[in-house]
Design a protein around this motif. Structure first.
Motif, PDB file in Angstrom:
ATOM      1  N   PRO A   9       0.820  -1.211   0.000  1.00  0.00           N
ATOM      2  CA  PRO A   9       0.000   0.000   0.000  1.00  0.00           C
ATOM      3  C   PRO A   9       0.856   1.265   0.000  1.00  0.00           C
ATOM      4  O   PRO A   9       1.908   1.309   0.634  1.00  0.00           O
ATOM      5  N   ALA A  10       0.381   2.268  -0.741  1.00  0.00           N
ATOM      6  CA  ALA A  10       1.009   3.598  -0.804  1.00  0.00           C
ATOM      7  C   ALA A  10       2.410   3.600  -1.414  1.00  0.00           C
ATOM      8  O   ALA A  10       3.181   4.533  -1.203  1.00  0.00           O
ATOM      9  N   LYS A  13       1.544   3.033  -6.882  1.00  0.00           N
ATOM     10  CA  LYS A  13       0.901   2.404  -8.055  1.00  0.00           C
ATOM     11  C   LYS A  13      -0.043   3.388  -8.748  1.00  0.00           C
ATOM     12  O   LYS A  13      -0.032   3.514  -9.959  1.00  0.00           O
ATOM     13  N   THR A  31      -8.504  -1.335  -8.828  1.00  0.00           N
ATOM     14  CA  THR A  31      -9.583  -2.045  -8.109  1.00  0.00           C
ATOM     15  C   THR A  31      -9.969  -1.262  -6.852  1.00  0.00           C
ATOM     16  O   THR A  31     -11.131  -1.241  -6.470  1.00  0.00           O
ATOM     17  N   GLY A  32      -9.006  -0.572  -6.225  1.00  0.00           N
ATOM     18  CA  GLY A  32      -9.326   0.253  -5.060  1.00  0.00           C
ATOM     19  C   GLY A  32     -10.320   1.358  -5.441  1.00  0.00           C
ATOM     20  O   GLY A  32     -11.304   1.592  -4.741  1.00  0.00           O
ATOM     21  N   LEU A  35     -13.762  -0.039  -5.991  1.00  0.00           N
ATOM     22  CA  LEU A  35     -14.422  -0.336  -4.707  1.00  0.00           C
ATOM     23  C   LEU A  35     -14.908   0.946  -4.044  1.00  0.00           C
ATOM     24  O   LEU A  35     -16.019   0.999  -3.506  1.00  0.00           O
ATOM     25  N   ARG A  36     -14.072   1.996  -4.090  1.00  0.00           N
ATOM     26  CA  ARG A  36     -14.491   3.266  -3.469  1.00  0.00           C
ATOM     27  C   ARG A  36     -15.703   3.869  -4.199  1.00  0.00           C
ATOM     28  O   ARG A  36     -16.561   4.482  -3.584  1.00  0.00           O
ATOM     29  N   GLU A  57      -8.555  -5.411   5.362  1.00  0.00           N
ATOM     30  CA  GLU A  57      -8.611  -6.786   4.823  1.00  0.00           C
ATOM     31  C   GLU A  57      -8.946  -6.767   3.332  1.00  0.00           C
ATOM     32  O   GLU A  57      -9.273  -5.716   2.790  1.00  0.00           O
ATOM     33  N   ILE A  59     -11.175  -7.751  -0.056  1.00  0.00           N
ATOM     34  CA  ILE A  59     -12.541  -8.015  -0.517  1.00  0.00           C
ATOM     35  C   ILE A  59     -12.557  -9.406  -1.166  1.00  0.00           C
ATOM     36  O   ILE A  59     -11.553  -9.847  -1.731  1.00  0.00           O
ATOM     37  N   GLY A  84      -3.640  -2.793  -8.416  1.00  0.00           N
ATOM     38  CA  GLY A  84      -4.337  -3.364  -7.254  1.00  0.00           C
ATOM     39  C   GLY A  84      -4.896  -4.750  -7.484  1.00  0.00           C
ATOM     40  O   GLY A  84      -5.587  -5.300  -6.628  1.00  0.00           O
ATOM     41  N   ARG A  87      -4.087  -9.493  -6.129  1.00  0.00           N
ATOM     42  CA  ARG A  87      -3.544  -9.325  -4.779  1.00  0.00           C
ATOM     43  C   ARG A  87      -3.389 -10.663  -4.068  1.00  0.00           C
ATOM     44  O   ARG A  87      -2.911 -10.703  -2.940  1.00  0.00           O
ATOM     45  N   GLN A  91      -6.241 -14.855  -7.391  1.00  0.00           N
ATOM     46  CA  GLN A  91      -6.579 -13.797  -8.356  1.00  0.00           C
ATOM     47  C   GLN A  91      -5.638 -13.855  -9.563  1.00  0.00           C
ATOM     48  O   GLN A  91      -6.059 -13.648 -10.704  1.00  0.00           O
ATOM     49  N   ARG A 123      -1.172  11.225   2.657  1.00  0.00           N
ATOM     50  CA  ARG A 123      -1.887  11.209   1.375  1.00  0.00           C
ATOM     51  C   ARG A 123      -3.257  11.881   1.446  1.00  0.00           C
ATOM     52  O   ARG A 123      -3.980  11.772   2.427  1.00  0.00           O
ATOM     53  N   ARG A 158      -8.270   9.282   2.907  1.00  0.00           N
ATOM     54  CA  ARG A 158      -8.937   7.977   2.819  1.00  0.00           C
ATOM     55  C   ARG A 158      -9.114   7.381   4.212  1.00  0.00           C
ATOM     56  O   ARG A 158      -8.218   7.481   5.040  1.00  0.00           O
ATOM     57  N   ARG A 169      -2.873  -3.412   6.454  1.00  0.00           N
ATOM     58  CA  ARG A 169      -2.789  -3.524   4.994  1.00  0.00           C
ATOM     59  C   ARG A 169      -1.395  -3.996   4.581  1.00  0.00           C
ATOM     60  O   ARG A 169      -1.242  -4.782   3.652  1.00  0.00           O
TER      61      ARG A 169
HETATM   62  P1  ADP Z   1      -3.467   0.577  -1.466  1.00  0.00           P
HETATM   63  O1  ADP Z   1      -2.670  -0.114  -2.515  1.00  0.00           O
HETATM   64  O2  ADP Z   1      -2.891   1.869  -1.029  1.00  0.00           O
HETATM   65  O3  ADP Z   1      -3.783  -0.327  -0.298  1.00  0.00           O
HETATM   66  P2  ADP Z   1      -5.937   0.350  -3.032  1.00  0.00           P
HETATM   67  O4  ADP Z   1      -6.799   1.488  -3.414  1.00  0.00           O
HETATM   68  O5  ADP Z   1      -5.269  -0.424  -4.113  1.00  0.00           O
HETATM   69  O6  ADP Z   1      -4.890   0.987  -2.032  1.00  0.00           O
HETATM   70  O7  ADP Z   1      -6.800  -0.687  -2.152  1.00  0.00           O
HETATM   71  C1  ADP Z   1      -7.554  -0.279  -1.034  1.00  0.00           C
HETATM   72  C2  ADP Z   1      -8.263  -1.473  -0.431  1.00  0.00           C
HETATM   73  O8  ADP Z   1      -9.192  -2.016  -1.368  1.00  0.00           O
HETATM   74  C3  ADP Z   1      -7.364  -2.652  -0.047  1.00  0.00           C
HETATM   75  O9  ADP Z   1      -6.776  -2.492   1.235  1.00  0.00           O
HETATM   76  C4  ADP Z   1      -8.378  -3.815  -0.075  1.00  0.00           C
HETATM   77  O10 ADP Z   1      -9.192  -3.808   1.088  1.00  0.00           O
HETATM   78  C5  ADP Z   1      -9.283  -3.434  -1.257  1.00  0.00           C
HETATM   79  N1  ADP Z   1      -8.812  -4.055  -2.535  1.00  0.00           N
HETATM   80  C6  ADP Z   1      -8.263  -3.407  -3.591  1.00  0.00           C
HETATM   81  N2  ADP Z   1      -7.938  -4.275  -4.568  1.00  0.00           N
HETATM   82  C7  ADP Z   1      -8.292  -5.513  -4.114  1.00  0.00           C
HETATM   83  C8  ADP Z   1      -8.199  -6.830  -4.657  1.00  0.00           C
HETATM   84  N3  ADP Z   1      -7.639  -7.064  -5.851  1.00  0.00           N
HETATM   85  N4  ADP Z   1      -8.654  -7.858  -3.901  1.00  0.00           N
HETATM   86  C9  ADP Z   1      -9.206  -7.655  -2.693  1.00  0.00           C
HETATM   87  N5  ADP Z   1      -9.312  -6.450  -2.113  1.00  0.00           N
HETATM   88  C10 ADP Z   1      -8.866  -5.366  -2.813  1.00  0.00           C
END
Ligand code: ADP
Length: 218
Positions: A9-10, A13, A31-32, A35-36, A57, A59, A84, A87, A91, A123, A158, A169
């Motif tokens: 994380p951070a 990327k 993917t982050g 999700l957001r 954790e 997803i 992302g 992970r 996957q 950030r 965030r 993380r």
């Molecule tokens: P960072 O790389 O800074 O942790 P991301 O935005 O890539 O930030 O991801 C934020 C969160 O989203 C992760 O901590 C996780 O909970 C979820 N996430 C992102 N991508 C995945 C993935 N491929 N599989 C499962 N969870 C994911």
């Protein structure tokens, strides 16, 4: 060449993905960010996702794979960056069925815990376009205090960029994501960059890798 970014994380990327999107015509799939966006819709699914992300954790594969496959439909033949995903090893194996691995490389942005933590805690992100800014790094500060350069909306912190969730993380990265590196190393698809460098230098190194891969392919 398509690019898969793998990093703690951070590590940067998102920032590098943005540079590649703007300068080199890539389609960036974060993917982050997906999700957001789901969280912002205030659906029941979004609430579940928010709860999991706030704990640092991962997803479930079922949810993330559905979001990813929908996003792939929008690419329209462009080369893409995956930021992302994957992970986990599962996957990575699923991804082999979706992408053309011969036209894809994996770049590992290598960073230590302390540097990543500092970046995470400094950030700010744009809630609209997802661009990351920094409160501390002059190269990544917004032009106007706390305002996105492009969307002109107020930047936010965030929810998962706090010390406790960051640690979780980072641990999740070490346990679940680091094994993915060996998977791509075995396939001879792995390139490593020191992510403690300045953003510009990291970007130059990425471009050098892309050039060398293109030359090798010809
Ligand atoms: P960072 O790389 O800074 O942790 P991301 O935005 O890539 O930030 O991801 C934020 C969160 O989203 C992760 O901590 C996780 O909970 C979820 N996430 C992102 N991508 C995945 C993935 N491929 N599989 C499962 N969870 C994911």
């Amino acid at each position: 060449m398509n690019i898969i970014f793998i990093a703690a994380p951070a590590a940067g990327k998102g920032t590098q993905g943005n540079y590649l999107e703007r300068e080199c015509g890539y389609y960036r799939i974060s993917t982050g960010d997906l999700l957001r966006k789901e969280i912002a819709k205030k659906t029941a699914l979004g609430a579940d996702i928010e709860n999991i992300i706030s704990k640092g954790e991962l997803i479930s594969d079922k949810i993330i794979n559905t979001l990813l496959i929908n996003e792939f439909k929008k690419i329209n033949g462009k080369k893409f960056i995956l930021d992302g995903y994957p992970r986990t090893l599962n996957q990575a194996i699923s991804l082999d069925d979706i992408i053309d691995i011969d036209n894809t490389i994996t770049i590992y942005l290598d960073i230590d815990l302390e540097t990543a933590k500092e970046r995470s805690l400094g950030r700010l992100i744009c809630p609209k376009c997802g661009t990351s800014y920094s409160k501390d790094n002059p190269e990544l500060m917004p032009k106007k205090n706390d305002i996105c350069d492009d969307c002109h909306v107020k930047l936010i912190v965030r929810d998962d960029d706090n010390e406790e969730t960051f640690k979780k993380r980072f641990d999740t990265f070490l346990e679940e994501t680091k094994p993915v590196l060996s998977y791509y190393q075995y396939k001879k698809k792995l390139y490593k960059i020191d992510a403690r460098l300045d953003d510009d230098d990291i970007f130059e190194n990425i471009k050098k890798i892309l050039k060398s891969v293109d030359v090798d392919k010809k």
